[in-house]
Enzyme design. Structure first.
Site, mmCIF file in Angstrom:
data_model
loop_
_atom_site.group_PDB
_atom_site.id
_atom_site.type_symbol
_atom_site.label_atom_id
_atom_site.label_comp_id
_atom_site.label_asym_id
_atom_site.label_seq_id
_atom_site.Cartn_x
_atom_site.Cartn_y
_atom_site.Cartn_z
ATOM 1 N N HIS A 298 0.715 -0.941 0.098
ATOM 2 C CA HIS A 298 0.055 0.240 -0.315
ATOM 3 C C HIS A 298 1.273 1.283 -0.011
ATOM 4 O O HIS A 298 1.618 1.323 0.211
ATOM 5 C CB HIS A 298 -1.034 -0.339 1.170
ATOM 6 C CG HIS A 298 -2.033 1.171 1.514
ATOM 7 N ND1 HIS A 298 -2.087 1.730 0.062
ATOM 8 C CD2 HIS A 298 -2.711 1.796 2.056
ATOM 9 C CE1 HIS A 298 -3.059 2.821 0.712
ATOM 10 N NE2 HIS A 298 -3.146 2.635 1.981
ATOM 11 N N ASP B 241 -7.800 3.885 -3.110
ATOM 12 C CA ASP B 241 -7.973 3.169 -2.203
ATOM 13 C C ASP B 241 -8.690 3.884 -0.883
ATOM 14 O O ASP B 241 -9.713 3.023 -0.271
ATOM 15 C CB ASP B 241 -6.788 2.495 -1.864
ATOM 16 C CG ASP B 241 -6.580 1.123 -0.701
ATOM 17 O OD1 ASP B 241 -7.690 0.229 -1.360
ATOM 18 O OD2 ASP B 241 -6.539 1.529 0.530
ATOM 19 N N SER C 204 -36.400 -8.488 -10.541
ATOM 20 C CA SER C 204 -37.172 -8.176 -11.277
ATOM 21 C C SER C 204 -37.512 -6.889 -11.981
ATOM 22 O O SER C 204 -36.793 -5.898 -11.968
ATOM 23 C CB SER C 204 -38.678 -8.087 -9.799
ATOM 24 O OG SER C 204 -38.364 -7.111 -8.962
#
Length: 331
Positions: free
Chosen positions: A108, A191, A252
């Site tokens: 990171h 991030d 739906s």
């Protein structure tokens, strides 16, 4: 368009004959260390002596050293401990022991991007960031697949930093799925922004507010829980598998129409403006400054916020519903 690398674009050769020190043996550290070893590379582990992680790494066949000793003998150092622990460990146990020409890898970009760690000029600084938890990194590797990852180069002392990053990505299985080239700035900022405005902050509050509205209208909390939280996984699975349009084709017509007409009225342009405000706080470094100061105070605000989250009515109902669904409380 982003540059994407796959197995054919990467080679393990840059890492052959080199010693890789994985610093940390948590969820990511363990997964990446095991994958690299299974790829035929030499891996040692750097940890604080005597902890549970030390014993686990030894039991799984690794040579384990204190961090400074591991760094001193390594050609490649993978810093896989939590972000907020990294600056102190870097200053005291990594930086003084780095070899010239070493490769330093992060998962990171936070500490490099915001200047909390400042590497010497005579090392490569790269990032290999798997876009999945460590458990998935390991499981997908064992299944002959991989998880996607991001790679970046912050400092290219050797002239071969990208090759090292791709070699690590290949060693952990990421190039099987695809690796996107980025920058430390882009990875870090996207991030944090994604976590705050969508994945953690946005989604969490959307679910909680929906639950509160239903309960305040007199609906049973248990039914509200199923409608706004439990079924969220079904929708997210469809989005993950098919994309947003594909998800719409999987529900739906009533759900389609209601979602497409009401959704934009709730998550409207005013919400988007607020998202941008907080995204800019990340980009400017304001959030990072706030978080570093909060961590230095012992995380007092975070502890209060966590307690508030723990005692929210949706958690009280959720604990019972998860027992019903899974047979036990899920942490």
């Amino acid at each position: 368009m982003a540059k994407i690398y796959t197995d054919k674009d990467a080679s393990l050769e840059p890492l052959k004959g080199k010693t890789i020190a994985v610093i940390g043996y948590g969820i990511q550290g363990r997964a990446q260390a095991l994958n690299l070893r299974d790829s035929g590379l030499k891996v040692i582990i750097g940890l604080r002596k005597g902890g549970n992680s030390w014993n686990l790494a030894v039991s799984e066949g690794f040579e384990v050293y204190e961090v400074s000793d591991a760094v001193a003998q390594a050609d490649v150092i993978m810093v896989l401990i939590p972000d907020m622990e990294q600056p102190k460990v870097w200053q005291n146990q990594i930086a003084p022991f780095l070899k010239e020409g070493a490769v330093v890898d992060f998962a990171h970009g936070f500490n490099i991007h915001y200047g909390l760690i400042k590497p010497p000029k005579n090392v490569d600084v790269i990032m290999v960031a798997p876009k999945a938890p460590g458990k998935a990194v390991r499981e997908e590797f064992l299944a002959g697949r991989g998880v996607p990852a991001l790679v970046a180069v912050h400092q290219d002392y050797s002239g071969a930093a990208l090759k090292y990053a791709l070699a690590i990505a290949k060693g952990i299985g990421a190039t099987r799925a695809g690796v996107i080239e980025t920058t430390f700035a882009e990875e870090t900022e996207t991030d944090l922004i994604g976590e705050q405005i969508v994945l953690v902050g946005g989604l969490m509050e959307l679910i909680k507010k929906g639950f509160e509205v239903l309960v305040e209208m007199g609906y049973q909390p248990e039914v509200a829980y199923f409608e706004v939280l439990n079924e969220a996984k079904l929708i997210m699975d469809l989005i993950w598998q098919r994309g947003i349009y594909g998800m719409l084709n999987g529900v739906s017509d009533t759900a389609k129409y209601g979602g497409l007409t009401v959704g934009p009225k709730i998550i409207d342009e005013e919400v988007k403006k607020k998202m941008r405000i907080f995204a800019l706080r990340v980009k400017s470094g304001e959030f990072a400054k706030e978080w570093v100061e909060e961590y230095a105070r012992g995380g007092l605000t975070l502890k209060k916020l966590m307690e508030s989250a723990r005692t929210h009515p949706i958690e009280i109902v959720g604990a019972e519903m998860r027992k019903l669904l899974f047979g036990r409380q899920q942490e």
